[in-house]
Design a protein around this motif. Structure first.
Motif, mmCIF file in Angstrom:
data_model
loop_
_atom_site.group_PDB
_atom_site.id
_atom_site.type_symbol
_atom_site.label_atom_id
_atom_site.label_comp_id
_atom_site.label_asym_id
_atom_site.label_seq_id
_atom_site.Cartn_x
_atom_site.Cartn_y
_atom_site.Cartn_z
ATOM 1 N N SER A 87 0.737 -1.454 -0.259
ATOM 2 C CA SER A 87 0.050 0.056 -0.112
ATOM 3 C C SER A 87 0.729 1.336 -0.011
ATOM 4 N N LEU A 88 2.061 1.084 0.510
ATOM 5 C CA LEU A 88 3.037 2.226 0.335
ATOM 6 C C LEU A 88 4.060 2.270 -0.925
ATOM 7 N N GLY A 89 3.593 1.501 -1.723
ATOM 8 C CA GLY A 89 4.418 1.560 -3.058
ATOM 9 C C GLY A 89 5.579 0.755 -2.779
ATOM 10 N N LEU A 90 5.915 -0.321 -2.156
ATOM 11 C CA LEU A 90 7.062 -1.060 -1.728
ATOM 12 C C LEU A 90 6.695 -2.507 -2.378
ATOM 13 N N ARG A 91 7.731 -3.091 -2.712
ATOM 14 C CA ARG A 91 7.788 -4.580 -2.912
ATOM 15 C C ARG A 91 8.189 -5.237 -1.642
ATOM 16 N N GLY A 92 7.139 -6.262 -0.855
ATOM 17 C CA GLY A 92 7.486 -6.733 0.372
ATOM 18 C C GLY A 92 7.901 -8.155 -0.069
ATOM 19 N N HIS A 93 9.018 -8.699 0.625
ATOM 20 C CA HIS A 93 9.078 -10.093 0.792
ATOM 21 C C HIS A 93 8.954 -10.599 2.154
ATOM 22 N N ALA A 94 8.164 -11.766 2.444
ATOM 23 C CA ALA A 94 7.832 -12.116 3.602
ATOM 24 C C ALA A 94 8.924 -13.070 4.156
#
Length: 170
Positions: A87-94
């Protein structure tokens, strides 16, 4: 941060963790972040609670962590962190990591294993008498990670009461 540094966001689903992620996105401007949720098994949580009470409990362990309700909760929390990052425009990796000694040490160990450049965490910012009785995840990370740590304090005094079950602040 856009020049390839790797950010690790210590994410426990709290308002403090969301705030830390928001500030990291705004001020450090990464494109990719590693969302780390450290968790401990239900049996370990129960044993810790019982040991504080002075009672004795026999050891109980689940052979399959996927069957542990604490694992399911941690997975859901980590997914919320990914959604927040996106939602903040980042690519997240769990990344989920099971704590075998403490949540703090699990975060530090994971940061070293994942070879990150910066650890981002929120804090309750407790002071005075209350700080004597609570472990500070942020303080432990600063003292033991050997990495830069970006710490975001709570927005106001109301946030400081938003503590998770472990008494930690990530």
């Amino acid at each position: 941060m856009s020049n390839g540094e790797t950010l690790l966001i210590a994410y426990d689903g709290s308002a403090r963790a969301d705030r830390a992620l928001e500030y990291a996105a705004h001020l450090l401007r990464p494109t990719d972040v590693k969302i780390l949720t450290a968790w401990e098994t239900s049996a370990r949580q129960a044993a810790r609670a019982v040991s504080r009470s002075g009672l004795h409990q026999s050891a109980v362990s689940s052979e399959h962590v996927e069957d542990d309700p604490a694992y399911e909760e941690a997975l859901a929390i980590c997914r919320r962190g990914i959604t927040k990052a996106e939602s903040l425009g980042l690519r997240g990796h769990a990344h989920l990591v099971e704590s075998v000694s403490s949540i703090q040490s699990a975060i530090v160990d994971a940061a070293q294993e994942l070879d990150v450049d910066v650890i981002v965490t929120g804090t309750r910012a407790l002071t005075g008498f209350r700080s004597l009785w609570n472990n500070s995840t942020a303080e432990y990370i600063v003292r033991n990670a050997g990495l830069p740590v970006f710490i975001v304090p709570p927005e106001n005094d109301d946030d400081s009461d938003d503590s998770d079950a472990s008494g930690d602040d990530a």
